[in-house]
Design a protein around this motif. Structure first.
Motif, short mmCIF file in Angstrom:
data_model
loop_
_atom_site.label_atom_id
_atom_site.label_comp_id
_atom_site.label_asym_id
_atom_site.label_seq_id
_atom_site.Cartn_x
_atom_site.Cartn_y
_atom_site.Cartn_z
N THR A 1 0.84 -1.19 0.00
CA THR A 1 0.00 0.00 0.00
C THR A 1 0.88 1.24 0.00
OG1 THR A 1 -1.76 -1.15 1.20
CG2 THR A 1 -1.77 1.26 1.28
N GLU A 2 0.59 2.18 -0.88
CA GLU A 2 1.36 3.41 -0.97
C GLU A 2 0.63 4.54 -0.26
OE1 GLU A 2 2.90 4.52 -4.74
OE2 GLU A 2 3.31 2.45 -5.37
N LEU A 3 1.35 5.25 0.57
CA LEU A 3 0.80 6.35 1.36
C LEU A 3 1.71 7.56 1.23
CD1 LEU A 3 0.00 4.33 4.61
CD2 LEU A 3 -1.62 4.94 2.81
N GLY A 4 1.13 8.73 1.39
CA GLY A 4 1.92 9.94 1.31
C GLY A 4 2.57 10.29 2.64
N GLY B 1 10.60 0.78 9.68
CA GLY B 1 11.40 0.84 8.47
C GLY B 1 12.86 0.80 8.87
N ASP B 2 13.74 0.93 7.91
CA ASP B 2 15.17 0.88 8.23
C ASP B 2 15.59 2.04 9.13
OD1 ASP B 2 15.44 -1.40 6.72
OD2 ASP B 2 16.11 -0.34 4.92
N GLU B 3 14.87 3.16 9.06
CA GLU B 3 15.26 4.34 9.83
C GLU B 3 14.09 4.86 10.68
OE1 GLU B 3 16.59 7.07 6.87
OE2 GLU B 3 18.51 6.05 6.57
N TRP B 4 13.13 4.02 10.96
CA TRP B 4 11.92 4.49 11.67
C TRP B 4 11.31 3.36 12.48
CZ3 TRP B 4 9.33 9.32 11.32
CH2 TRP B 4 8.06 9.36 11.88
N LYS B 5 10.93 3.64 13.74
CA LYS B 5 10.16 2.70 14.55
C LYS B 5 9.20 3.51 15.42
CE LYS B 5 11.47 -1.05 16.54
NZ LYS B 5 10.62 -2.02 15.79
N SER B 6 7.91 3.15 15.39
CA SER B 6 6.94 3.86 16.20
C SER B 6 5.76 2.96 16.51
CB SER B 6 6.44 5.13 15.49
OG SER B 6 5.73 4.81 14.31
N ARG B 7 5.00 3.36 17.51
CA ARG B 7 3.76 2.68 17.86
C ARG B 7 2.59 3.55 17.42
NH1 ARG B 7 0.80 1.93 23.74
NH2 ARG B 7 -0.64 0.30 23.08
N PRO B 8 1.88 3.18 16.37
CA PRO B 8 0.73 3.99 15.95
C PRO B 8 -0.34 4.01 17.04
CG PRO B 8 1.40 2.48 14.20
CD PRO B 8 2.15 2.08 15.43
N PRO B 9 -0.86 5.19 17.37
CA PRO B 9 -1.89 5.27 18.41
C PRO B 9 -3.18 4.59 17.96
CG PRO B 9 -1.59 7.39 17.35
CD PRO B 9 -0.51 6.51 16.84
N VAL B 10 -3.81 3.88 18.89
CA VAL B 10 -4.98 3.06 18.60
C VAL B 10 -6.16 3.54 19.44
CG1 VAL B 10 -5.90 0.71 18.58
CG2 VAL B 10 -3.47 1.10 18.20
N VAL B 11 -7.35 3.50 18.86
CA VAL B 11 -8.59 3.80 19.56
C VAL B 11 -9.50 2.59 19.48
CG1 VAL B 11 -10.70 5.17 19.55
CG2 VAL B 11 -8.50 6.29 19.23
N ASP B 12 -10.03 2.17 20.62
CA ASP B 12 -11.04 1.11 20.69
C ASP B 12 -12.40 1.79 20.77
OD1 ASP B 12 -12.83 -0.83 21.45
OD2 ASP B 12 -11.53 -1.74 22.96
N ALA C 1 11.09 8.65 4.60
CA ALA C 1 10.08 7.96 3.81
C ALA C 1 10.66 6.98 2.79
CB ALA C 1 9.19 8.98 3.09
N GLU C 2 11.95 7.01 2.57
CA GLU C 2 12.54 6.11 1.57
C GLU C 2 12.54 4.67 2.09
OE1 GLU C 2 13.25 7.08 -1.38
OE2 GLU C 2 12.82 9.19 -0.95
N GLY C 3 12.38 3.74 1.17
CA GLY C 3 12.46 2.34 1.54
C GLY C 3 11.13 1.78 2.00
N GLY C 4 11.11 0.48 2.20
CA GLY C 4 9.88 -0.18 2.59
C GLY C 4 9.64 -0.13 4.09
N PHE C 5 8.36 -0.21 4.46
CA PHE C 5 7.94 -0.24 5.87
C PHE C 5 7.10 -1.49 6.10
CE2 PHE C 5 9.15 4.08 5.37
CZ PHE C 5 9.40 4.59 6.63
N LEU D 1 4.25 -1.56 3.40
CA LEU D 1 3.81 -0.20 3.09
C LEU D 1 4.94 0.55 2.39
CD1 LEU D 1 2.12 0.87 6.47
CD2 LEU D 1 0.97 0.00 4.42
N LEU D 2 4.57 1.47 1.53
CA LEU D 2 5.52 2.40 0.91
C LEU D 2 5.03 3.81 1.15
CD1 LEU D 2 6.19 0.67 -2.55
CD2 LEU D 2 7.75 0.77 -0.59
#
Length: 600
Positions: free
Chosen positions: A164-167, A199-210, A227-231, A263-264
């Motif tokens: 999936t490609e995202l901006g 990703g190779d240069e990124w790690k995070s916990r996306p916030p979640v809502v129940d 943003a470069e590279g695959g996630f 993701l890309l």
């Protein structure tokens, strides 16, 4: 400890709508689902002059539509405060563009700039947590069990073998549904999902809502610089139906990896900009919940093994940070380029700068054994103190600048896992011991001054002691009243009241993710105690979200032994079978503490 972390942000659906009806209506899946929130039958709005009957029908359907949208966002019977909170969550707290990718639609209020992904401070955290935890549900809600999930847009791309490609840097929100063994949508929440964006240069916990009705939302954002590279978007179902909050959680663990989605992220010259992160100041610690990320600003590809001291000295110690992600010597973090930032960025201190800040100060720590590691690492790696033998579970010592320059700092640390410092697993219950209360209080009223800074933490021991959430709520209230009384005594003695911070308890890692101090329970306990301390006026300094800092690294034992992130380096076999271990997560915490202490 937030609404998104403990799954209470979007409402407690104490009165449930029919899930089958919701799933087949255009508005039933809410924002980010597969429905069109602006749907209206064409026959009602097209054609010749509308009759009175048609207009009445259109008006009636419009009212029903608004009510349905409201229910889909918040759950039937949801608290109005939670409804406003979820709307704030979607909008990022301001009139800015937010891209909602679950159904391909977004609403831009200001297309010239985008916000950083943040999470609002929760309201009525404890009350809503108890309500959700005690909600009995009903057939089929109560009896069904989550076995899988459905993320329509992302699943479709993955099934086609596509990423999936995202901006970047837009915020993308997706809604997914919990499914039972038969593939039916569930109609109750309470599941604890571990979501990781890497990703190779990124790690995070996306916030979640129940949302409380079997649907969940999470948000993604990647800065264009990375943003470069695959996630990879990984979703793990760790516990179901609030079972991580049970006293003995190990037998309820689920720990099933439900998705690993490629993701890309792409960027262009026309991409909106993000406001530059600024170095954290005193006001930045007022947030109850952080949503940060680890970014890699440099890498030594030849540094794969530890040295004889067990240390990963991959970059030169003076290797500089890259603005705006941090300031100071990145190499001193010994992370091979990784650094943490949140709604603000952090300065990495040199020894001289740290001593100038701490000179003459008195720091008081009260919490679990992770405090001991952090203090030792702060002294060793930042302040250059070689002899840290005084740093034990309970100590009070003055340390002097070893370089001969100006600088002395007094550090007091009281272990709160038990009133007897050689024992464990009482947590906040240790305050029921009169002698322990007197010991703690004596440091605030026994001298001619009180500590300048206090760092509190609940601790992993509470996960092993308290048999239920309700029992812990009572303990947190007692602890908050105790600390409010300590500060009142400080004022009564004419001393300056210290700045008090709460450092959230870590996300236990690897094998410990399943145990009584699992991330689901400790995050909930964090939220309860923070709310109690704030309501009693104790947190005059603010919050340091170590849970958010540690969560991206808690999936295995490379950066922790399960319950500690700051064990001293050693060239020995670590828990995962490799030689040495990564300790930079706790070093980062030490620098974050210095930012809180020094950047006021």
């Amino acid at each position: 400890m937030s609404a998104h972390h403990t799954a209470i942000a979007a409402g407690d659906a104490t009165k449930k709508a029919d899930p089958n009806k919701l799933s087949c209506c255009g508005v039933g899946v809410g924002v980010g689902g597969g429905g069109d929130l602006h749907f209206l039958p064409k026959k009602l709005v097209g054609g010749g002059g509308p009759s009175a009957l048609k207009l009445a029908l259109v008006s009636f359907l419009g009212v029903i539509l608004v009510l349905a949208v409201d229910l889909s966002l918040t759950g039937a019977g949801a608290h109005r405060g939670l409804r406003r909170q979820y709307q704030h969550y979607l909008a990022g707290g301001g009139a800015v563009a937010v891209v909602v990718s679950g159904n391909g639609e977004g609403e831009g209020l200001n297309s010239n700039a985008l916000p950083w992904l943040t999470v609002p401070n929760p309201s009525n955290f404890t009350e809503e947590l108890l309500d959700r935890w005690l909600t009995p549900g009903g057939s089929p809600c109560r009896d069904s069990r989550t076995a899988n999930i459905s993320i329509p847009n992302l699943d479709d791309a993955a099934a086609a073998g596509e990423a999936t490609e995202l901006g970047a840097p837009e915020i993308h929100e997706f809604t997914f549904w919990a499914l039972d063994d038969a593939g039916r949508r569930r109609c109750l929440g309470g599941d604890f999902f571990e979501i990781d964006l890497s990703g190779d240069e990124w790690k995070s916990r996306p916030p979640v809502v129940d949302h409380g009705d079997g649907s969940y939302s999470f948000r993604l954002q990647v800065a264009p610089r990375f943003a470069e590279g695959g996630f990879r978007l990984t979703i793990v179902l760790l516990f179901r139906s609030f079972e991580g909050l049970k006293f003995s959680s190990l037998r309820f663990k689920h720990r099933a990896e439900l998705r690993r989605i490629p993701l890309l992220f792409h960027r262009s010259d026309a991409s909106p900009s993000l406001p530059a992160l600024e170095t954290c100041r005193a006001a930045d610690f007022a947030r109850d919940v952080w949503s940060g990320r680890w970014t890699r600003l440099a890498k030594n590809d030849n540094c794969e093994e530890v040295d004889d001291a067990g240390r990963y000295r991959c970059l030169e110690p003076e290797h500089p940070c890259e603005a705006p992600w941090c300031a100071g010597p990145l190499g001193a973090l010994e992370s091979n380029g990784w650094v943490y930032s949140a709604h603000c960025s952090f300065k990495l201190f040199t020894a001289d700068a740290a001593w100038r800040c701490l000179d003459g100060k008195w720091l008081f720590f009260w919490g679990d054994s992770n405090h001991v590691d952090t203090i030792r690492n702060l002294l060793t790696f930042v302040l250059g103190v070689a002899d840290t033998s005084a740093v034990t579970r309970r100590f009070d010592a003055v340390f002097t600048n070893p370089s001969g320059g100006p600088g002395t700092v007094r550090i007091t640390s009281i272990f709160n896992g038990h009133w007897n410092m050689s024992m464990n697993y009482l947590g906040l219950h240790s305050l029921r011991h009169k002698g322990f209360r007197r010991l703690v209080s004596s440091y605030f009223v026994g001298d001619d001054r009180a500590p300048d800074v206090v760092i509190l933490n609940s601790g992993l021991h509470d996960g092993c002691y308290w048999t239920s959430v309700r029992a812990y709520v009572q303990a947190a209230e007692y602890a908050a009243q105790f600390w409010a009384g300590v500060m009142a005594d400080v004022r009564a003695h004419g001393h300056a009241v210290p700045r008090v911070f709460y450092r959230t308890t870590i996300a236990t890692g690897g094998y410990a993710r399943d145990l009584a101090f699992n991330p689901s329970k400790m995050e909930a306990f964090n939220g309860v105690l923070v709310e109690k301390l704030k309501r009693h006026g104790v947190l005059t300094g603010g919050l340091i979200d170590n849970f958010d800092m540690t969560f991206p690294w808690h999936y295995d034992n490379r950066c922790n032994d399960g319950v500690h992130y700051g064990r001293a380096p050693a060239k020995l076999v670590w828990r995962d079978g490799k030689i040495g271990h990564q300790y930079f997560v706790d070093l980062m915490l030490g620098h974050v503490l210095l930012n809180a202490i020094c950047n006021g």
